[in-house]
Motif scaffolding. Structure first.
Motif, mmCIF file in Angstrom:
data_model
loop_
_atom_site.group_PDB
_atom_site.id
_atom_site.type_symbol
_atom_site.label_atom_id
_atom_site.label_comp_id
_atom_site.label_asym_id
_atom_site.label_seq_id
_atom_site.Cartn_x
_atom_site.Cartn_y
_atom_site.Cartn_z
ATOM 1 N N VAL A 3 51.100 56.523 -31.214
ATOM 2 C CA VAL A 3 51.658 55.667 -30.031
ATOM 3 C C VAL A 3 51.669 53.932 -30.247
ATOM 4 N N CYS A 4 50.833 53.704 -31.279
ATOM 5 C CA CYS A 4 50.847 52.277 -31.651
ATOM 6 C C CYS A 4 50.500 52.167 -33.027
ATOM 7 N N SER A 19 54.564 49.547 -30.535
ATOM 8 C CA SER A 19 54.104 50.706 -29.696
ATOM 9 C C SER A 19 55.120 51.483 -29.304
ATOM 10 N N VAL A 20 54.944 52.561 -28.624
ATOM 11 C CA VAL A 20 55.849 53.639 -28.197
ATOM 12 C C VAL A 20 55.140 54.035 -26.921
ATOM 13 N N ASN A 24 54.113 49.674 -22.461
ATOM 14 C CA ASN A 24 52.930 49.532 -22.590
ATOM 15 C C ASN A 24 52.444 48.620 -23.657
ATOM 16 N N GLU A 25 53.142 47.852 -24.186
ATOM 17 C CA GLU A 25 52.816 46.936 -25.309
ATOM 18 C C GLU A 25 51.821 46.328 -25.033
ATOM 19 N N LEU A 26 51.559 45.469 -24.172
ATOM 20 C CA LEU A 26 50.504 44.319 -23.679
ATOM 21 C C LEU A 26 49.379 45.226 -23.729
ATOM 22 N N LYS A 27 49.138 46.454 -23.180
ATOM 23 C CA LYS A 27 47.992 47.327 -23.106
ATOM 24 C C LYS A 27 47.496 47.629 -24.729
#
Length: 139
Positions: A3-4, A19-20, A24-27
């Motif tokens: 997922v990342c 990321s996918v 949720n990129e910042l997470k």
């Protein structure tokens, strides 16, 4: 699948993070950066025990409730981090290793490009294609 996927430079700044899903990129940035402490800990522990002979694959760095974080360090101290969904129980350790091997080979191709300046963010279409093949397909 992942997922990342992140590539972190020797000086611990990101060369590439994807990321996918993208909301949720910042997470995932936070997850990748917190994993760097575990990477440094494992590298220094292995370095003390074996001298300079070390395994590039670091294995599972840490699991969270939703994700499992795996690490890999190249000989030039560039770090690869792959975050996998915890619900994916069919993914075995040798499959993670092969993902890192494929990522390392593609990264080597980027480094061999005479137009790439080491330390710049990775913007290679070929590298992006390899990463896209390893990511979870959404939709």
């Amino acid at each position: 699948m992942a997922v990342c996927i992140a590539v972190i430079a020797k000086e611990n700044y990101p060369l590439y993070i994807r990321s996918v899903p993208s909301q949720n990129e910042l997470k995932f940035h936070y997850t990748v950066h917190t994993s760097l402490d575990v990477v440094e800990e494992k590298v220094s522990a292995v370095g003390k025990s074996l001298g300079d002979q070390r395994e590039l694959y670091l294995g599972l760095l840490y699991p969270t409730e939703d994700y499992k974080v795996y690490g890999y360090v190249t000989n030039s101290k560039v770090k690869f981090v792959i975050v996998v969904d915890s619900s994916n129980t069919s993914l075995r350790d040798n499959e993670i290793r092969s993902m890192f091997r494929k990522l390392h080979n593609s990264f080597t191709d980027v480094m061999c490009n005479p137009f790439y300046n080491p330390g710049d963010p990775i913007q290679s279409k070929a590298f992006n294609g390899i990463v896209s093949g390893m990511m979870v397909q959404t939709g």
